[in-house]
Every structure is written in C-alpha cells, then in structure tokens.
Motif scaffolding. Sequence first.
Motif, short mmCIF file in Angstrom:
data_model
loop_
_atom_site.label_atom_id
_atom_site.label_comp_id
_atom_site.label_asym_id
_atom_site.label_seq_id
_atom_site.Cartn_x
_atom_site.Cartn_y
_atom_site.Cartn_z
N TYR A 1 -0.13 -0.31 6.65
CA TYR A 1 0.83 -0.98 5.77
C TYR A 1 1.56 -2.09 6.53
O TYR A 1 1.67 -3.23 6.05
CB TYR A 1 1.83 0.03 5.20
CG TYR A 1 2.87 -0.61 4.31
CD1 TYR A 1 2.65 -0.72 2.94
CD2 TYR A 1 4.05 -1.13 4.83
CE1 TYR A 1 3.58 -1.33 2.11
CE2 TYR A 1 4.98 -1.74 4.02
CZ TYR A 1 4.74 -1.83 2.65
OH TYR A 1 5.66 -2.45 1.85
N LYS B 1 1.22 -5.99 5.74
CA LYS B 1 2.45 -6.66 5.30
C LYS B 1 2.66 -7.94 6.11
O LYS B 1 3.08 -8.97 5.58
CB LYS B 1 3.65 -5.72 5.44
CG LYS B 1 4.96 -6.31 4.93
CD LYS B 1 4.96 -6.45 3.43
CE LYS B 1 6.31 -6.92 2.93
NZ LYS B 1 6.29 -7.21 1.50
N LEU C 1 2.41 -9.81 -2.19
CA LEU C 1 2.21 -8.58 -2.96
C LEU C 1 3.51 -7.81 -2.98
O LEU C 1 4.26 -7.82 -2.01
CB LEU C 1 1.13 -7.69 -2.31
CG LEU C 1 -0.33 -8.10 -2.40
CD1 LEU C 1 -1.20 -7.12 -1.64
CD2 LEU C 1 -0.79 -8.18 -3.84
N LYS C 2 3.75 -7.12 -4.07
CA LYS C 2 4.90 -6.22 -4.13
C LYS C 2 4.63 -5.05 -3.21
O LYS C 2 3.47 -4.67 -2.98
CB LYS C 2 5.13 -5.73 -5.56
CG LYS C 2 5.54 -6.83 -6.51
CD LYS C 2 5.73 -6.28 -7.90
CE LYS C 2 6.08 -7.39 -8.87
NZ LYS C 2 6.14 -6.92 -10.25
N ASP C 3 5.69 -4.45 -2.68
CA ASP C 3 5.53 -3.33 -1.74
C ASP C 3 4.71 -2.19 -2.32
O ASP C 3 3.87 -1.61 -1.63
CB ASP C 3 6.90 -2.82 -1.27
CG ASP C 3 7.60 -3.79 -0.33
OD1 ASP C 3 6.93 -4.72 0.17
OD2 ASP C 3 8.80 -3.62 -0.08
N ASP C 4 4.93 -1.87 -3.61
CA ASP C 4 4.17 -0.77 -4.20
C ASP C 4 2.70 -1.13 -4.38
O ASP C 4 1.82 -0.28 -4.24
CB ASP C 4 4.80 -0.30 -5.52
CG ASP C 4 4.88 -1.38 -6.59
OD1 ASP C 4 5.02 -2.56 -6.23
OD2 ASP C 4 4.82 -1.02 -7.78
N GLN C 5 2.40 -2.41 -4.65
CA GLN C 5 1.01 -2.85 -4.75
C GLN C 5 0.32 -2.73 -3.38
O GLN C 5 -0.82 -2.27 -3.30
CB GLN C 5 0.92 -4.31 -5.23
CG GLN C 5 1.35 -4.53 -6.65
CD GLN C 5 1.39 -6.02 -6.99
OE1 GLN C 5 1.95 -6.82 -6.23
NE2 GLN C 5 0.79 -6.38 -8.12
N LEU C 6 1.03 -3.16 -2.35
CA LEU C 6 0.48 -3.07 -1.00
C LEU C 6 0.26 -1.61 -0.61
O LEU C 6 -0.78 -1.26 -0.05
CB LEU C 6 1.40 -3.77 -0.01
CG LEU C 6 0.93 -3.80 1.44
CD1 LEU C 6 -0.44 -4.47 1.58
CD2 LEU C 6 1.95 -4.52 2.32
N GLN C 7 1.21 -0.74 -0.94
CA GLN C 7 1.07 0.68 -0.59
C GLN C 7 -0.13 1.29 -1.32
O GLN C 7 -0.86 2.10 -0.74
CB GLN C 7 2.35 1.45 -0.92
CG GLN C 7 2.33 2.89 -0.42
CD GLN C 7 2.17 2.97 1.09
OE1 GLN C 7 3.00 2.47 1.84
NE2 GLN C 7 1.10 3.62 1.55
N GLN C 8 -0.34 0.91 -2.57
CA GLN C 8 -1.51 1.40 -3.30
C GLN C 8 -2.80 0.96 -2.62
O GLN C 8 -3.75 1.74 -2.49
CB GLN C 8 -1.49 0.90 -4.75
CG GLN C 8 -0.47 1.58 -5.62
CD GLN C 8 -0.41 0.98 -7.02
OE1 GLN C 8 -1.04 -0.04 -7.31
NE2 GLN C 8 0.36 1.61 -7.90
N MET C 9 -2.83 -0.29 -2.18
CA MET C 9 -4.01 -0.81 -1.49
C MET C 9 -4.25 -0.04 -0.18
O MET C 9 -5.38 0.33 0.13
CB MET C 9 -3.82 -2.31 -1.20
CG MET C 9 -5.06 -2.99 -0.71
SD MET C 9 -4.90 -4.79 -0.67
CE MET C 9 -3.95 -5.02 0.80
N LYS D 1 -5.58 3.50 -0.98
CA LYS D 1 -6.99 3.45 -1.38
C LYS D 1 -7.88 3.19 -0.16
O LYS D 1 -8.97 3.75 -0.06
CB LYS D 1 -7.21 2.38 -2.44
CG LYS D 1 -6.65 2.76 -3.80
CD LYS D 1 -6.86 1.65 -4.81
CE LYS D 1 -6.25 2.03 -6.14
NZ LYS D 1 -6.38 0.97 -7.15
#
Length: 178
Positions: free
Chosen positions: A114, A118, A125-133, A136
Amino acid sequence: MGAKNSLQLEDVDGFSADEVTRLQKRFKKLDMNQNGSISNTELLSLPEFKENPLVKRVLAIFDKDNNGEIDFKEFVQGLAMFLVKSSDRESKLRFLFSIYDLDGDGLIANDELYTVLKMMVGNNLKDDQLQQMVNKTILALDKDEDGKIDFQEFSKIIEKSFPNNELLGGLTIDVPKI
C-alpha cells in the motif's frame, strides 16, 4: 573523499577504472554541498529525479549503512547491479523486490505494498480504492496464503508478466550515459 568513501576497484564487479572515474565525476556533481555523500534533498533537487516517486526508496536501498545518505562506494555498488555487462537476473529481481519490502524482512506485507503504491499513484486513487487494489494483489499473488508476498511469489509474477526480460532490460545502464 575521505577513507569512508574510498573505493577499491576490486570492491565492485563490472566497472573499469575509466568508468569509476566517470562515476566519480557524476557523483561529485550530484553531491551539491560537497560533503562526500548524496542526500534525498540533493537528488530531489534535480529535475530528472524530482518527479520520480521512488527516488527515496532507491536511495534507501543503496544506503547500506542506513545513515540517510549514500557515499561514493554505496553509489557505485548500487549502480553495479544495473550494468549492461551484468546479466544477473536475480539481483535485479531482488532490487525490485526490495523497493516494496520496506522493512527488509523478505516479505511484502499489505501495508508495505500500500505504502509503495501510494508513492506511485499519489492522490490519483482514493485510499479505499488503493486498499482494494492491494488486497486483490496480495490475494492473487500469495500462493502459500500467509497474507504476504515472498520473493518466489514476486519473481513468478514478474516472469509471467514480462516473459522476455522487458522489465529487467529497463533496469540496465551504460556508464557513458551517466
């Protein structure tokens, strides 16, 4: 350069005496305050490095004594892994891996991936989008299901994604270009 920065040619494989001399000239240009080492601040003041989000990580990897700066010996030894003459694929893969392995424990954890991503994407990207990536990515690469990516798992995805060494070819320098 003092004894701290002295470099014996046998300390670095692959460089000729002439290449070491050219590297020393380049190092002196980068060492703006002429204190015998290069800091983050000095590197980031150069236009060619200013926009690169991973410069600080590369500096940290080159900085073997962890003093926050790289001396000439660390500079040359760090660059040695990128030589055209060097075809050591594993060394280059280990360097790439170490970009993500922030704590140096031999594993890329969720928070490390992360943090590095970042650095690369910034606020795109929003933090939650990055965390989802990140989640995955860990899920897809973590074959032993320990929640982290080890060097073997990392190497397999690089080899699969770049089968003809395209990525590692980009990690090669020719000393006259320095």
